[in-house]
Design a protein around this motif. Structure first.
Motif, short mmCIF file in Angstrom:
data_model
loop_
_atom_site.label_atom_id
_atom_site.label_comp_id
_atom_site.label_asym_id
_atom_site.label_seq_id
_atom_site.Cartn_x
_atom_site.Cartn_y
_atom_site.Cartn_z
N GLY A 132 61.17 50.11 10.74
CA GLY A 132 62.28 50.29 9.83
C GLY A 132 63.43 49.33 10.06
N LEU A 133 63.42 48.66 11.21
CA LEU A 133 64.45 47.67 11.52
C LEU A 133 63.77 46.46 12.14
N ASN A 134 63.78 45.36 11.42
CA ASN A 134 63.14 44.13 11.88
C ASN A 134 64.19 43.24 12.52
N ILE A 135 64.31 43.35 13.84
CA ILE A 135 65.33 42.60 14.58
C ILE A 135 65.11 41.09 14.44
N GLY A 136 63.87 40.66 14.25
CA GLY A 136 63.59 39.24 14.13
C GLY A 136 63.76 38.70 12.72
N CYS A 137 64.11 39.55 11.80
CA CYS A 137 64.20 39.15 10.39
C CYS A 137 65.51 38.42 10.11
N ARG A 138 65.41 37.30 9.39
CA ARG A 138 66.61 36.53 9.06
C ARG A 138 67.48 37.24 8.04
N LYS A 139 66.94 38.26 7.41
CA LYS A 139 67.73 39.03 6.45
C LYS A 139 68.52 40.14 7.12
N LEU A 140 68.37 40.24 8.45
CA LEU A 140 69.04 41.30 9.19
C LEU A 140 70.55 41.28 8.94
N ILE A 141 71.13 40.10 8.94
CA ILE A 141 72.58 39.98 8.77
C ILE A 141 73.01 40.55 7.42
N GLU A 142 72.18 40.32 6.39
CA GLU A 142 72.53 40.76 5.05
C GLU A 142 72.28 42.25 4.85
N THR A 143 71.21 42.75 5.46
CA THR A 143 70.83 44.14 5.22
C THR A 143 71.54 45.13 6.13
N ARG A 144 72.08 44.65 7.25
CA ARG A 144 72.75 45.54 8.20
C ARG A 144 74.18 45.05 8.46
N THR A 145 74.89 44.74 7.41
CA THR A 145 76.21 44.11 7.52
C THR A 145 77.14 44.86 8.45
N SER A 146 77.20 46.17 8.34
CA SER A 146 78.15 46.95 9.14
C SER A 146 77.72 47.07 10.60
N ASP A 147 76.45 46.84 10.88
CA ASP A 147 75.94 46.98 12.25
C ASP A 147 75.97 45.68 13.04
N VAL A 148 75.98 44.54 12.33
CA VAL A 148 75.78 43.25 12.98
C VAL A 148 77.09 42.54 13.28
N TYR A 149 77.19 42.04 14.50
CA TYR A 149 78.31 41.19 14.90
C TYR A 149 77.79 39.78 15.08
N ARG A 150 78.35 38.83 14.36
CA ARG A 150 78.00 37.43 14.49
C ARG A 150 78.83 36.82 15.62
N ALA A 151 78.18 36.48 16.70
CA ALA A 151 78.88 35.92 17.85
C ALA A 151 78.81 34.40 17.80
N GLU A 152 79.93 33.77 17.48
CA GLU A 152 79.98 32.31 17.44
C GLU A 152 80.11 31.79 18.87
N MET A 153 79.10 31.06 19.32
CA MET A 153 79.03 30.61 20.70
C MET A 153 79.42 29.14 20.82
N GLU A 154 79.91 28.75 21.99
CA GLU A 154 80.34 27.37 22.21
C GLU A 154 79.17 26.45 22.60
N SER A 155 78.08 27.03 23.07
CA SER A 155 76.93 26.23 23.49
C SER A 155 75.82 26.31 22.45
N ASP A 156 75.10 25.20 22.28
CA ASP A 156 74.01 25.17 21.30
C ASP A 156 72.70 25.71 21.86
N VAL A 157 72.65 26.06 23.14
CA VAL A 157 71.38 26.50 23.73
C VAL A 157 70.83 27.75 23.05
N TYR A 158 71.71 28.57 22.51
CA TYR A 158 71.26 29.79 21.85
C TYR A 158 70.49 29.48 20.56
N ALA A 159 70.75 28.34 19.97
CA ALA A 159 70.14 28.00 18.68
C ALA A 159 69.00 26.99 18.82
#
Length: 220
Positions: A173-200
């Motif tokens: 019921g919750l696809n953590i790996g889904c790129r639509k997660l941000i759109e479908t779980r807006t109130s649950d998701v925190y977008r953490a802007e990081m200073e390092s590119d290693v996360y991406a």
């Protein structure tokens, strides 16, 4: 096993928020379809297989529990991790995609935790300190329950989510790996802007692998 875990964490003691129990699921089941015939989890990164380097970085963070999900070349992957304090579990449905491995790994967790971290096996440049930065951000969240790192608007990993989401992740019921997660779980998701590119950064192609090795040389 606990003694081994302590030894990995000793060099970076105290990184995790003291009252936050985080379990880790490391995904290492993929087919490496774009790697030109090589099993990317077994590629050499700084003298050790990629998945082993990633696992060592995760273990240095000292999670409550670490589960590594295997699939393609499962026996070989498990062999290079055999002496580490982590549990390897085989996802028989790995060919059906990453969501099945996320569910299998989360299902295999046995320890009580406050949050779960989903780490990709091809992230050997993400260190324990990088994970700690995410954990510290997660610990300070008040409303959101899912943390997703970003670098210059590019979605990254690992992702952390509250343990209350575990049943939904296991049940599909919750696809953590889904790129639509941000759109479908807006109130649950925190977008953490990081200073390092290693996360991406990821390693899907021979070109990615060459860039990874070049980056590693510059870091050393």
């Amino acid at each position: 096993m606990n003694a081994q875990r302590a030894s990995f964490g000793s060099a970076i003691a105290g990184l995790a928020p003291p009252c936050l129990r985080i379990s880790a699921v490391v995904l290492a089941a993929g087919l490496s379809a774009r790697m030109g015939g090589s099993a990317k989890m077994l590629l050499d990164v700084g003298g050790v297989p990629m998945i082993r380097r990633t696992a060592q970085n995760v273990l240095a963070f000292a999670p409550t529990e670490t589960v590594i999900v295997t699939g393609h070349r499962a026996e070989d992957v498990a062999n290079v991790l055999a002496d580490l304090p982590a549990s390897c579990i085989f996802n028989r449905d790995f060919a059906q995609g990453q969501p099945t491995s996320v569910a299998a790994g989360v299902r295999a967790l046995t320890q009580v935790c406050d949050a779960v971290m989903i780490m990709l096996g091809d992230q050997p440049l993400v260190t324990a300190s990088d994970i700690e930065r995410l954990a510290s951000l997660y610990a300070r969240l008040e409303l959101e329950s899912i943390l997703v790192p970003f670098y210059e608007s590019k979605r990254g990993n690992p992702i952390l989510f509250a343990s209350r989401h575990i049943p939904a992740v296991i049940g599909g019921g919750l696809n953590i790996g889904c790129r639509k997660l941000i759109e479908t779980r807006t109130s649950d998701v925190y977008r953490a802007e990081m200073e390092s590119d290693v996360y991406a950064l990821d390693c899907d192609t021979p070109e990615d692998y060459a860039r990874l090795l070049h980056r590693l040389e510059k870091m050393q």
